[in-house]
Design a protein around this motif. Structure first.
Motif, PDB file in Angstrom:
ATOM      1  N   ASP A 104       0.813  -1.261  -0.223  1.00  0.00           N
ATOM      2  CA  ASP A 104       0.112   0.045   0.120  1.00  0.00           C
ATOM      3  C   ASP A 104       0.816   1.401   0.075  1.00  0.00           C
ATOM      4  N   HIS A 105       1.958   1.253   0.752  1.00  0.00           N
ATOM      5  CA  HIS A 105       2.719   2.469   0.980  1.00  0.00           C
ATOM      6  C   HIS A 105       3.448   2.689  -0.504  1.00  0.00           C
ATOM      7  N   LEU A 106       3.956   1.704  -1.091  1.00  0.00           N
ATOM      8  CA  LEU A 106       4.778   1.795  -2.472  1.00  0.00           C
ATOM      9  C   LEU A 106       3.423   2.219  -3.507  1.00  0.00           C
ATOM     10  N   CYS A 107       2.396   1.731  -3.238  1.00  0.00           N
ATOM     11  CA  CYS A 107       1.194   2.215  -4.337  1.00  0.00           C
ATOM     12  C   CYS A 107       0.939   3.679  -4.215  1.00  0.00           C
ATOM     13  N   ARG A 108       1.178   4.393  -3.334  1.00  0.00           N
ATOM     14  CA  ARG A 108       0.991   5.693  -2.972  1.00  0.00           C
ATOM     15  C   ARG A 108       1.946   6.465  -3.923  1.00  0.00           C
ATOM     16  N   TYR A 109       3.275   6.235  -4.188  1.00  0.00           N
ATOM     17  CA  TYR A 109       4.250   6.701  -5.031  1.00  0.00           C
ATOM     18  C   TYR A 109       4.136   5.974  -6.511  1.00  0.00           C
ATOM     19  N   PHE A 110       3.707   4.964  -6.544  1.00  0.00           N
ATOM     20  CA  PHE A 110       4.029   4.078  -8.106  1.00  0.00           C
ATOM     21  C   PHE A 110       2.637   3.085  -8.017  1.00  0.00           C
ATOM     22  N   PRO A 111       1.342   3.795  -8.510  1.00  0.00           N
ATOM     23  CA  PRO A 111       0.033   3.195  -8.346  1.00  0.00           C
ATOM     24  C   PRO A 111      -0.049   1.623  -9.006  1.00  0.00           C
ATOM     25  N   GLN A 112       0.982   1.497  -9.921  1.00  0.00           N
ATOM     26  CA  GLN A 112       1.040   0.098 -10.604  1.00  0.00           C
ATOM     27  C   GLN A 112       1.912  -1.034  -9.782  1.00  0.00           C
ATOM     28  N   ALA A 113       2.387  -0.485  -8.690  1.00  0.00           N
ATOM     29  CA  ALA A 113       3.443  -1.377  -7.867  1.00  0.00           C
ATOM     30  C   ALA A 113       2.720  -2.927  -7.668  1.00  0.00           C
ATOM     31  N   GLY A 114       3.412  -3.839  -7.988  1.00  0.00           N
ATOM     32  CA  GLY A 114       3.115  -5.135  -7.735  1.00  0.00           C
ATOM     33  C   GLY A 114       3.625  -5.792  -6.554  1.00  0.00           C
TER      34      GLY A 114
END
Length: 198
Positions: A104-114
């Motif tokens: 979730d934290h990474l998706c804030r900066y890169f919405p396509q994070a897997g």
């Protein structure tokens, strides 16, 4: 998310699996570094940084690690594109809360994070079946939940990666890997693992 393809490079892939093998008795995690090619709909995972094998959900250490990693890779035009997790128990194939929170934290900066979750049964079967598919499961964020993706959405850039991985496993190459935990204990340990493939 659409139908993005997540393509993982051989060295990034091998590094993550070796990290999990080195710390079989504990959960491990790491971040995926790469770039997003929106035209092709591909998230290219170029490198991986093993993070922790103890206290994997400890926020201050995670924040420090993420800042250093972003700073290092920015000059190469790369950024954080995802997260890797291996559970403590070999029969546990669920994406836990720590993995979801970091995802979730990474998706804030890169919405396509897997998020990649190691599949221990695939890893154990690898020497017998000579499979060319990754030994991990891809999760993507769908609204507020993480869902398992079709296996064809995560591909190995080099089809021979599992053959090379088996060679590294047979020579216990995991002994050479250092994660951010190791680096915090001894700053001489290279969290970039620059010499791992030399």
């Amino acid at each position: 998310m659409g139908d993005l393809i997540y393509e993982i490079g051989q060295n990034a892939y091998i590094k993550l699996v070796l990290h999990a093998l080195k710390h079989k008795e504990s959960s491990v995690n790491g971040v995926l570094v790469g770039r997003f090619d929106g035209g092709k709909g591909v998230v290219e995972i170029v490198d991986a940084v093993p993070l922790f094998h103890s206290n994997i959900g400890l926020l201050p250490a995670l924040e420090i690690a993420l800042m250093q990693i972003e700073e290092h890779y920015a000059s190469q035009g790369l950024s954080l594109v995802g997260y890797f997790h291996a559970n403590e128990r070999s029969d546990d194939n669920d994406l836990g809360n720590v993995a979801k929170n970091i995802g979730d934290h990474l998706c804030r900066y890169f919405p396509q994070a897997g998020v990649l979750l190691l599949d221990n049964s695939k890893l154990e079967a690898l020497p017998k079946v000579k499979d060319r598919s990754p030994v991990m499961q891809l999760y993507s964020k769908n609204g507020s939940t993480w869902k398992v993706e079709e296996s064809n959405r995560l591909v190995l850039k080099e089809p021979s990666a599992n053959i090379i991985l088996l060679d590294y496993v047979s020579t216990q190459k995991w002994e050479d890997i250092a994660d951010f935990d190791d680096h915090l204990d001894d700053i001489n340990k290279d969290w970039l693992n620059t010499y791992l493939f030399k």
